[in-house]
Each structure stands twice: as C-alpha cells, then as structure tokens.
Write a protein that holds these residues in place. Sequence first.
Motif, PDB file in Angstrom:
ATOM      1  N   GLN A  13       0.807  -1.200   0.000  1.00  0.00           N
ATOM      2  CA  GLN A  13       0.000   0.000   0.000  1.00  0.00           C
ATOM      3  C   GLN A  13       0.851   1.264   0.000  1.00  0.00           C
ATOM      4  N   ARG A 102      -4.697 -18.307   6.700  1.00  0.00           N
ATOM      5  CA  ARG A 102      -5.688 -17.717   7.587  1.00  0.00           C
ATOM      6  C   ARG A 102      -6.759 -18.755   7.946  1.00  0.00           C
ATOM      7  N   GLY A 106      -6.996 -18.620   2.654  1.00  0.00           N
ATOM      8  CA  GLY A 106      -6.185 -17.555   2.083  1.00  0.00           C
ATOM      9  C   GLY A 106      -4.778 -17.564   2.652  1.00  0.00           C
ATOM     10  N   ASP A 127      -1.818  -9.737   2.104  1.00  0.00           N
ATOM     11  CA  ASP A 127      -3.030  -9.238   2.738  1.00  0.00           C
ATOM     12  C   ASP A 127      -4.188 -10.190   2.465  1.00  0.00           C
ATOM     13  N   ALA A 128      -5.385  -9.840   2.979  1.00  0.00           N
ATOM     14  CA  ALA A 128      -6.533 -10.740   2.874  1.00  0.00           C
ATOM     15  C   ALA A 128      -6.961 -10.965   1.431  1.00  0.00           C
ATOM     16  N   ALA A 129      -6.624 -10.013   0.543  1.00  0.00           N
ATOM     17  CA  ALA A 129      -6.973 -10.146  -0.870  1.00  0.00           C
ATOM     18  C   ALA A 129      -5.929 -10.936  -1.652  1.00  0.00           C
ATOM     19  N   GLY A 130      -4.880 -11.380  -0.980  1.00  0.00           N
ATOM     20  CA  GLY A 130      -3.837 -12.152  -1.645  1.00  0.00           C
ATOM     21  C   GLY A 130      -2.742 -11.323  -2.269  1.00  0.00           C
ATOM     22  N   HIS A 131      -2.733 -10.001  -2.011  1.00  0.00           N
ATOM     23  CA  HIS A 131      -1.693  -9.137  -2.564  1.00  0.00           C
ATOM     24  C   HIS A 131      -0.432  -9.210  -1.698  1.00  0.00           C
ATOM     25  N   PRO A 263      -0.702  -5.565   6.985  1.00  0.00           N
ATOM     26  CA  PRO A 263      -1.615  -5.154   5.915  1.00  0.00           C
ATOM     27  C   PRO A 263      -2.422  -3.923   6.308  1.00  0.00           C
ATOM     28  N   GLN A 265      -5.550  -3.354   6.143  1.00  0.00           N
ATOM     29  CA  GLN A 265      -6.757  -3.668   6.895  1.00  0.00           C
ATOM     30  C   GLN A 265      -6.457  -3.783   8.390  1.00  0.00           C
TER      31      GLN A 265
END
Length: 299
Positions: A13, A102, A106, A127-131, A263, A265
């Motif tokens: 980010q 997780r 993921g 991160d949770a989106a896989g990035h 991350p 989030q």
Amino acid sequence: AYQGVEVVGGLAQAGQTASVVHVWHTPGGVTLTQAIAPVPGWSGEVPHILLPADFGGQDVAGAAMLGMSLRLVALLSKNYRVTAAGWGQVAGRPARVVTAMRPGGGLAARFWLDRATTLPLRRQTFDAAGHLVSDAAFIQVRLGLPVARPAVAARPWGDPLAPAQLTALRARGWPLPGPLPADLALLDARQEITHAGRVVDLDYSDGLCLVSVFVQRGHLPLQMSGWTEVVLRGRQVYVDDSAGQGLAWSAHGFVYTVVAAAPEQTVGQVVAALPYDSNPGFMARLARGLHRLWSWLSP
C-alpha cells in the motif's frame, strides 16, 4: 549466529520500494542492521521500525524480520494454520517452504527455512486479498561464529516497563491499551524519558504482523512537514510521506504514532480501536511537534 545481506521489499500500500540491508546477529545480543543501498530500478528506502524484545529489541529496516522467537512461533501457530509446502533454495542454501494460512482460508505468509538450522532465509506476507505486502530475503548469508559485527554501541530503545508499571501509568491517565483487534497480543512495553517528556512504546504481534504504538502527552502542531492528512476509518490522521508506514494523530491530550509492518486492513483496525478526538479544532492546536519523536524512530 549469522551475518548476511538482505533485500527488503516494502509494503504494497506504500508503493513498491526496496532496500539492501546488511544484518549481523549473535545469540542473546542486539541484532544490528544497516541499509547499504536501494535496489536498482526501485525507488526509495524502507523506513526503520522498532522491533520488540522478542526480536532482540533492534531497529531494522522495514520488514527485515527474519528471526522468530518461541513466543512468536506460538502466536503464529495459534492464529494461523502452518503447514510444510515443499522445498526451495535461498542464497544458495536448501530451504523448507512453510505456509501460514488464515483460519478462513487464504495465504497469509510463506517462509523459507534453512534446512540445516531452520533460520528463516526468506519471508513473504500477503493481505486478505492475496496481494503481496512484504518480501524479505537473504541474498548472501554466513551462519555460525564468528560474526564480524561493526564497532558501534547498540542497545534496545527505551527501558522495559513491567506490568505493574503499566498499571500505574494507566491509573495516572495514560491510555495504554492491552490486546488490540486482529489478534494482536501485547509483546513488549518500553519507555524513554526525553526532553519532550515520557514516550511509551507498546509492541504487538499476532505472530506475523508487527504493530508499534507510541504514546506521549501533547498535541500535534498546526502543520506537519513531511506528513499528509488523510481519512482512515472515518478519522483524520497524518500519514508519513516517506513510505506510509507511520500514522499519527492527537486525542485527549496525547499524541499517538502507529508504525506497522502489517496489511492496511490490520492497521485500520488498530487505528479504529485507539482513542480519537472528533473535534476538528483539537487537531489544530499548536504544541510539541511530532518530528522529534519520528527522528528517534528513524536513525
């Protein structure tokens, strides 16, 4: 004991950044790191963050957190599903690949552990989106003694705070939280008495992410050079312009600075859980600046 050279990738980010870092470590001592040069083709350098005693209390660049204490491993296994995932190679050494998933599914992290010593040679977090959030890896490493450490004096930042001391500070009105959201457990607490007053550092981790919360009495100045005002979780905060790893705001007579290798989030959950003053005029009061505090964090 080991010494080597790491390539440290920055947070997603914050934009793509990386540094080359020299690392020296001896068991029971303070791990030393020194930025050598930015990676060609990448911009900027990863800022320094403070690691808790579980990491040896050292200042390191960005996500150069390849060491793991027993407590951090326990937190990792409690909050994630850790499994072996094959074999690979890092810096010319065979390594076992281990993943941390997780609970809801993921990929959260991937580790490369040296086959002979289990020293983490590479670590990626997502991160949770896989990035991809961070990537730190040795490109050169030498294991075992002797370690040719640089001739500099080094000590952990601040003095340790015992639980009874934390309780006493809370009784005197210091807003020092215990566990934070996202399964972040309090690992270490320290304080530094400076010319600007007391600064308390609380270090948290879930075994993978690291968040440091610095608290001191005062208010932010009217203008913050090198910082940009943004809205995060409905709150007006300042973000460090260098790489976005530092966030700061004032609330009820205290300045909060959050420095995270986590991350976005997770950082948002931490910010939302800490005190906040919704009065816009409060943010504009002139008082002790935050620049001095940030200079203590970034040698």
